[in-house]
Design a protein around this motif. Structure first.
Motif, mmCIF file in Angstrom:
data_model
loop_
_atom_site.group_PDB
_atom_site.id
_atom_site.type_symbol
_atom_site.label_atom_id
_atom_site.label_comp_id
_atom_site.label_asym_id
_atom_site.label_seq_id
_atom_site.Cartn_x
_atom_site.Cartn_y
_atom_site.Cartn_z
ATOM 1 N N ARG A 67 0.832 -1.201 0.000
ATOM 2 C CA ARG A 67 0.000 0.000 0.000
ATOM 3 C C ARG A 67 0.865 1.249 0.000
ATOM 4 N N LEU A 68 1.921 1.258 0.811
ATOM 5 C CA LEU A 68 2.820 2.405 0.859
ATOM 6 C C LEU A 68 3.492 2.617 -0.495
ATOM 7 N N ASP A 69 3.948 1.522 -1.124
ATOM 8 C CA ASP A 69 4.555 1.624 -2.458
ATOM 9 C C ASP A 69 3.559 2.200 -3.457
ATOM 10 N N ARG A 70 2.319 1.712 -3.402
ATOM 11 C CA ARG A 70 1.288 2.189 -4.331
ATOM 12 C C ARG A 70 0.996 3.668 -4.094
ATOM 13 N N LEU A 71 0.870 4.060 -2.832
ATOM 14 C CA LEU A 71 0.590 5.459 -2.523
ATOM 15 C C LEU A 71 1.748 6.371 -2.917
ATOM 16 N N ARG A 72 2.966 5.924 -2.706
ATOM 17 C CA ARG A 72 4.125 6.726 -3.132
ATOM 18 C C ARG A 72 4.135 6.888 -4.647
ATOM 19 N N GLY A 73 3.850 5.799 -5.355
ATOM 20 C CA GLY A 73 3.777 5.877 -6.811
ATOM 21 C C GLY A 73 2.689 6.820 -7.275
ATOM 22 N N ASP A 74 1.533 6.755 -6.608
ATOM 23 C CA ASP A 74 0.440 7.666 -6.947
ATOM 24 C C ASP A 74 0.859 9.116 -6.722
ATOM 25 N N GLN A 75 1.559 9.374 -5.622
ATOM 26 C CA GLN A 75 1.989 10.746 -5.318
ATOM 27 C C GLN A 75 2.986 11.242 -6.354
ATOM 28 N N VAL A 76 3.897 10.379 -6.782
ATOM 29 C CA VAL A 76 4.861 10.771 -7.815
ATOM 30 C C VAL A 76 4.126 11.131 -9.103
ATOM 31 N N GLU A 77 3.125 10.322 -9.463
ATOM 32 C CA GLU A 77 2.348 10.621 -10.672
ATOM 33 C C GLU A 77 1.623 11.956 -10.547
ATOM 34 N N LEU A 78 1.018 12.217 -9.397
ATOM 35 C CA LEU A 78 0.322 13.493 -9.185
ATOM 36 C C LEU A 78 1.294 14.666 -9.264
ATOM 37 N N ASP A 79 2.469 14.509 -8.655
ATOM 38 C CA ASP A 79 3.472 15.574 -8.700
ATOM 39 C C ASP A 79 3.904 15.866 -10.132
ATOM 40 N N LEU A 80 4.098 14.809 -10.932
ATOM 41 C CA LEU A 80 4.490 14.995 -12.337
ATOM 42 C C LEU A 80 3.390 15.712 -13.119
ATOM 43 N N LEU A 81 2.152 15.318 -12.902
ATOM 44 C CA LEU A 81 1.037 15.971 -13.596
ATOM 45 C C LEU A 81 0.923 17.437 -13.209
ATOM 46 N N GLU A 82 1.159 17.737 -11.927
ATOM 47 C CA GLU A 82 1.117 19.124 -11.479
ATOM 48 C C GLU A 82 2.264 19.924 -12.086
ATOM 49 N N ALA A 83 3.446 19.324 -12.140
ATOM 50 C CA ALA A 83 4.608 20.013 -12.712
ATOM 51 C C ALA A 83 4.391 20.318 -14.185
ATOM 52 N N ARG A 84 3.704 19.434 -14.892
ATOM 53 C CA ARG A 84 3.418 19.639 -16.323
ATOM 54 C C ARG A 84 2.195 20.525 -16.545
ATOM 55 N N ARG A 85 1.542 20.939 -15.453
ATOM 56 C CA ARG A 85 0.339 21.768 -15.483
ATOM 57 C C ARG A 85 -0.829 21.051 -16.159
ATOM 58 N N VAL A 86 -0.808 19.698 -16.114
ATOM 59 C CA VAL A 86 -1.943 18.909 -16.584
ATOM 60 C C VAL A 86 -2.987 18.858 -15.483
ATOM 61 N N LEU A 87 -2.508 18.843 -14.250
ATOM 62 C CA LEU A 87 -3.357 18.820 -13.076
ATOM 63 C C LEU A 87 -3.135 20.134 -12.329
ATOM 64 N N VAL A 88 -4.220 20.805 -11.994
ATOM 65 C CA VAL A 88 -4.116 22.103 -11.333
ATOM 66 C C VAL A 88 -4.866 22.032 -10.011
ATOM 67 N N ASN A 89 -4.273 22.577 -8.985
ATOM 68 C CA ASN A 89 -4.896 22.619 -7.670
ATOM 69 C C ASN A 89 -6.140 23.495 -7.743
ATOM 70 N N VAL A 90 -7.222 23.025 -7.155
ATOM 71 C CA VAL A 90 -8.488 23.756 -7.211
ATOM 72 C C VAL A 90 -8.363 25.160 -6.609
ATOM 73 N N ALA A 91 -7.507 25.330 -5.621
ATOM 74 C CA ALA A 91 -7.339 26.650 -4.998
ATOM 75 C C ALA A 91 -6.792 27.675 -5.991
ATOM 76 N N GLU A 92 -6.081 27.205 -7.020
ATOM 77 C CA GLU A 92 -5.539 28.119 -8.026
ATOM 78 C C GLU A 92 -6.602 28.634 -8.985
ATOM 79 N N ILE A 93 -7.616 27.824 -9.250
ATOM 80 C CA ILE A 93 -8.606 28.220 -10.257
ATOM 81 C C ILE A 93 -9.957 28.614 -9.678
ATOM 82 N N GLU A 94 -10.201 28.270 -8.432
ATOM 83 C CA GLU A 94 -11.511 28.540 -7.845
ATOM 84 C C GLU A 94 -11.900 30.015 -7.876
#
Length: 167
Positions: A67-94
């Motif tokens: 579970r920890l490995d899976r969650l770490r992998g998920d976090q890395v994917e989210l960080d990459l998407l945020e860095a590429r501006r594919v994923l944007v934090n809701v606080a930025e656009i709200e």
């Protein structure tokens, strides 16, 4: 029978770490070729996937480490998407999205004042339909030209948009 692969390939296919695969081997994951310590084992992807499905169907939960490995992998994917501006934090656009909605509502509220006199002069359903179609097209165009800004004064923005709708 599935494809015969090595541990690295199997880890990629299952989107997990090689360390997790080693743990699964200890738990009974099937191997096509058990090459022994220090040699590369081979795995039949079909057998491994069936083994995983059977484990899940029997209610076997993932280990804390998995579970920890899976969650770490998920976090890395989210960080990459945020860095590429594919994923944007809701606080930025709200704030900007809220302002857009408020300005769109103000624009729509102003439209009856502009179109009511025109509709009152029309007698045929086709003329009324055409006028309403023009109103919707004007609304689409104005919203399409909207400039998103976080610091817009909603009152001034609504007044400017309503004034533009009147022209």
């Amino acid at each position: 029978m599935g494809k015969i692969v090595n541990k690295r390939e199997l880890a990629q296919i299952l989107d997990t770490s090689e360390r997790t695969l080693t743990e699964w081997q200890r738990q009974g994951m099937p191997m096509a070729v058990d090459a022994g310590r220090g040699s590369a084992n081979q795995y039949d992807t079909g057998d491994v996937i069936r083994w995983r499905i059977a484990r899940e169907a029997n209610g076997e939960k993932e280990s804390a480490k998995d579970r920890l490995d899976r969650l770490r992998g998920d976090q890395v994917e989210l960080d990459l998407l945020e860095a590429r501006r594919v994923l944007v934090n809701v606080a930025e656009i709200e704030p900007a999205l809220g302002q857009f909605i408020a300005d769109a509502v103000a624009l729509m509220v102003s439209m009856p004042d502009k179109y009511a006199p025109l509709l009152g002069e029309m007698s045929g359903a086709d003329d009324i339909h055409a006028a309403l179609t023009d109103m919707m097209e004007e609304l689409r165009q104005q919203l399409g030209r909207y400039e998103f800004r976080n610091d817009r004064d909603s009152g001034a923005a609504a007044e400017a948009d309503a004034a533009a709708a009147q022209n």
